[in-house]
Write an enzyme that holds these catalytic residues in place. Structure first.
Site, mmCIF file in Angstrom:
data_model
loop_
_atom_site.group_PDB
_atom_site.id
_atom_site.type_symbol
_atom_site.label_atom_id
_atom_site.label_comp_id
_atom_site.label_asym_id
_atom_site.label_seq_id
_atom_site.Cartn_x
_atom_site.Cartn_y
_atom_site.Cartn_z
ATOM 1 N N HIS A 66 0.928 -1.167 0.032
ATOM 2 C CA HIS A 66 0.177 0.093 -0.054
ATOM 3 C C HIS A 66 0.948 1.179 -0.170
ATOM 4 C CE1 HIS A 66 -3.509 2.375 0.401
ATOM 5 N NE2 HIS A 66 -3.184 2.948 1.552
ATOM 6 N N HIS A 78 -3.735 8.964 0.811
ATOM 7 C CA HIS A 78 -3.663 7.769 0.047
ATOM 8 C C HIS A 78 -4.897 7.285 -0.480
ATOM 9 C CE1 HIS A 78 -4.945 5.291 3.863
ATOM 10 N NE2 HIS A 78 -5.008 6.358 4.182
ATOM 11 N N CYS A 167 -3.780 2.425 -5.611
ATOM 12 C CA CYS A 167 -2.998 3.329 -4.748
ATOM 13 C C CYS A 167 -1.665 3.731 -5.320
ATOM 14 C CB CYS A 167 -2.732 2.895 -3.316
ATOM 15 S SG CYS A 167 -2.041 1.200 -3.181
#
Length: 237
Positions: A66, A78, A167
């Site tokens: 991530h 994010h 992401c």
């Protein structure tokens, strides 16, 4: 502003459910899609002096890595999938740390947003790598203030796709000016090697021939698809 109605929204009448029904549905989803959960970490685990405005942060989470952009003052922007906005409009509940349950269900329903969280909530208990992509990307990073400006400009609901806009695409655009994902590229390359292989072409032809013989129907309409599919895989291998 409430996120646009998705397929799941339509199933839920595109409106907030009664509180009891909302909590029941959320608990039911958690039960069927249980994922490991981590207790919230203390802020002292992370040394904020190590992070500069515009830094690209990455942590291991679920099946993938991530990514986020550090904005300064213990704030990380994010892009993260989250099922909760679909089943409730309780802003305080949505603002809490996104658990793995919420994340995985958000991936399935393609519901995501670019949001700002603390370093602790972003990291979810994992160790943080800083600007590791600088060693991989051929493009030099943009100025830190410009990176942060881009990251904040994109805050809000987004059209999420695990392969085409996740992401990593988000942070790569913010820091390097190009929306690419090395994770997606590696995944697609692996799938291509499996699907578009000579062995798979042989197996496809063998299975197709076996099916035609089993059905006892040898006609152009049954033979041609087998030949075309096998040939296409062979040429792509």
């Amino acid at each position: 502003m409430a996120p646009p109605c998705s397929k799941v929204n339509k199933m839920l009448m595109c409106g907030p459910l009664p509180h009891s029904a909302t909590m029941f549905l959320y608990q039911l989803l958690n039960f069927f899609f249980a994922a490991s959960q981590k207790e919230e970490e203390d802020d002292s685990k992370y040394d904020l002096s190590l992070y500069k405005c515009g830094d690209l942060l990455e942590v291991p989470r679920t099946l993938f890595t991530h990514f986020g952009i550090y904005l300064g003052d213990n704030r990380v922007a994010h892009l993260i999938p989250d099922i909760l906005p679909v089943i409730t409009r309780n802003k305080s509940a949505i603002a809490k740390m996104v658990t793995n349950n919420r994340l995985l269900l958000g991936v399935i329903t393609k519901v995501a947003s670019v949001r700002v969280d603390s370093v602790v909530d972003f990291a979810y208990g994992s160790e943080i790598l800083i600007n590791h992509m600088d060693k991989v990307c051929s493009q030099p990073p943009l100025d830190g203030d410009e990176v942060a400006r881009r990251a904040e400009k994109l805050l809000g609901s987004v059209n999420y796709s695990l392969l085409w806009y996740n992401c990593e695409h988000y942070v790569m655009y913010c820091r390097y000016g190009m929306a690419i994902s090395y994770q997606t590229y590696q995944f697609c390359t692996t799938v291509r090697k499996i699907v578009c292989s000579r062995m798979n072409a042989y197996l496809t032809a063998l299975c197709g021939a076996g099916l035609v013989l089993y059905l006892g129907c040898v006609t152009p309409l049954t033979v041609l698809p087998t030949v075309l599919v096998s040939f296409t895989i062979w040429m792509a291998a």
